[in-house]
Design an enzyme around this catalytic site. Sequence first.
Site, mmCIF file in Angstrom:
data_model
loop_
_atom_site.group_PDB
_atom_site.id
_atom_site.type_symbol
_atom_site.label_atom_id
_atom_site.label_comp_id
_atom_site.label_asym_id
_atom_site.label_seq_id
_atom_site.Cartn_x
_atom_site.Cartn_y
_atom_site.Cartn_z
ATOM 1 N N TYR A 183 -1.974 -8.316 -7.983
ATOM 2 C CA TYR A 183 -1.912 -7.001 -8.457
ATOM 3 C C TYR A 183 -1.092 -6.746 -9.567
ATOM 4 O O TYR A 183 -1.252 -5.949 -10.552
ATOM 5 C CB TYR A 183 -1.397 -5.990 -7.326
ATOM 6 C CG TYR A 183 -2.612 -5.652 -6.431
ATOM 7 C CD1 TYR A 183 -3.297 -6.542 -5.661
ATOM 8 C CD2 TYR A 183 -2.991 -4.190 -6.412
ATOM 9 C CE1 TYR A 183 -4.405 -6.127 -4.642
ATOM 10 C CE2 TYR A 183 -4.119 -3.833 -5.533
ATOM 11 C CZ TYR A 183 -4.756 -4.819 -4.719
ATOM 12 O OH TYR A 183 -5.748 -4.304 -3.801
ATOM 13 N N GLU A 184 -0.039 -7.310 -9.752
ATOM 14 C CA GLU A 184 1.118 -7.432 -10.961
ATOM 15 C C GLU A 184 0.245 -7.938 -12.247
ATOM 16 O O GLU A 184 0.261 -6.979 -13.106
ATOM 17 C CB GLU A 184 2.160 -8.476 -10.658
ATOM 18 C CG GLU A 184 3.228 -8.322 -11.546
ATOM 19 C CD GLU A 184 4.439 -9.242 -11.075
ATOM 20 O OE1 GLU A 184 4.471 -9.660 -10.131
ATOM 21 O OE2 GLU A 184 5.321 -9.316 -12.042
ATOM 22 N N ASP A 239 0.856 -1.047 -0.130
ATOM 23 C CA ASP A 239 -0.114 -0.192 0.016
ATOM 24 C C ASP A 239 0.945 1.182 0.048
ATOM 25 O O ASP A 239 1.872 1.158 1.043
ATOM 26 C CB ASP A 239 -0.816 -0.085 1.224
ATOM 27 C CG ASP A 239 -1.952 -1.144 1.113
ATOM 28 O OD1 ASP A 239 -2.214 -1.680 0.167
ATOM 29 O OD2 ASP A 239 -2.444 -1.494 2.222
HETATM 30 N N1 SAM Z 1 0.644 -8.358 -2.450
HETATM 31 C C1 SAM Z 1 -0.558 -8.769 -3.167
HETATM 32 C C2 SAM Z 1 -0.434 -8.291 -4.361
HETATM 33 O O1 SAM Z 1 0.691 -8.097 -5.030
HETATM 34 O O2 SAM Z 1 -1.419 -8.901 -5.194
HETATM 35 C C3 SAM Z 1 -1.449 -7.684 -2.579
HETATM 36 C C4 SAM Z 1 -1.390 -6.213 -2.621
HETATM 37 S S1 SAM Z 1 -2.335 -5.170 -1.851
HETATM 38 C C5 SAM Z 1 -2.190 -3.715 -2.668
HETATM 39 C C6 SAM Z 1 -1.417 -4.705 -0.056
HETATM 40 C C7 SAM Z 1 -1.812 -5.687 0.977
HETATM 41 O O3 SAM Z 1 -1.057 -5.370 1.813
HETATM 42 C C8 SAM Z 1 -3.190 -5.609 1.414
HETATM 43 O O4 SAM Z 1 -3.817 -6.689 1.209
HETATM 44 C C9 SAM Z 1 -2.946 -4.869 2.750
HETATM 45 O O5 SAM Z 1 -4.147 -5.570 3.472
HETATM 46 C C10 SAM Z 1 -1.750 -5.481 3.130
HETATM 47 N N2 SAM Z 1 -0.959 -4.756 4.135
HETATM 48 C C11 SAM Z 1 -0.666 -3.585 3.997
HETATM 49 N N3 SAM Z 1 0.069 -2.999 4.967
HETATM 50 C C12 SAM Z 1 0.108 -4.278 5.892
HETATM 51 C C13 SAM Z 1 0.620 -4.617 7.253
HETATM 52 N N4 SAM Z 1 1.236 -3.385 7.848
HETATM 53 N N5 SAM Z 1 0.736 -5.457 7.657
HETATM 54 C C14 SAM Z 1 -0.077 -6.526 7.044
HETATM 55 N N6 SAM Z 1 -0.476 -6.406 5.952
HETATM 56 C C15 SAM Z 1 -0.512 -5.207 5.174
#
Ligand code: SAM
Length: 212
Positions: free
Chosen positions: A194-195, A117
């Site tokens: 996401y990629e 994120d």
């Molecule tokens: N990695 C996956 C992908 O590339 O398809 C998902 C990407 S998504 C944009 C980012 C994920 O990171 C979300 O599901 C969010 O809930 C998780 N996330 C963000 N900050 C986090 C944290 N501090 N601890 C655990 N998960 C987190």
Amino acid sequence: MRLRNVPGSREAIAESKYTINEPQEYKGKWNEVFGNDKPIRIEIGMGKGKFITQLALDNPDVNYIGIEKFSSVLIRAIEKRRELEIDNLLFIRMDAEIIADCFAEGEIDKIYLNFSDPWPKDRHAKRRLTSKEFFARYDKILKKDGVVEFKTDNNLLFDFSLEQIPMAGWEIVECTRDLHNDEKMNEGNVMTEYEERFSAKGNPINKLIAKR
Ligand code: SAM
């Protein structure tokens, strides 16, 4: 596309044999949890788990732990996990802020951060998973010669990461602004959810690898 509220997901996660509910209790004991001495690699913010599940299927000699803070997406990873006959993939529902309370020094072999994120507001910079504050946590758990691999299509977050990582005392050892057209770095690349989505829109994918 995050499903913020899937009724019953929190309870289903807590009851699943594939999730570890009190990860702090296993600090320094993850090899016992898996029942072997294989290296342990983690993905932080794994979403629905497409990437880490594929890695676990492809690499039976490595143990994987997917970390995700939202039940609504983690439950999808668990649903897929139930269909697989593998013993090298577990999940933790937690905020990665407490990661150094859950793993001992050098216990982790590699860390993956995928499409983290961006937290675009300056006041939230410390929440970005590639901030120097997060790298200080990774420093505590990653083995000496271990690496962090980070992919994103977000150029601002990538630029931020390229600044922060050296500030945390780490070195960028590999870097590309167009992963899918970089023959060397793209070799063996496993696409995340996401990629797939962002590269289908034509966004180039950035990737870096960092070590101390
Ligand atoms: N990695 C996956 C992908 O590339 O398809 C998902 C990407 S998504 C944009 C980012 C994920 O990171 C979300 O599901 C969010 O809930 C998780 N996330 C963000 N900050 C986090 C944290 N501090 N601890 C655990 N998960 C987190």
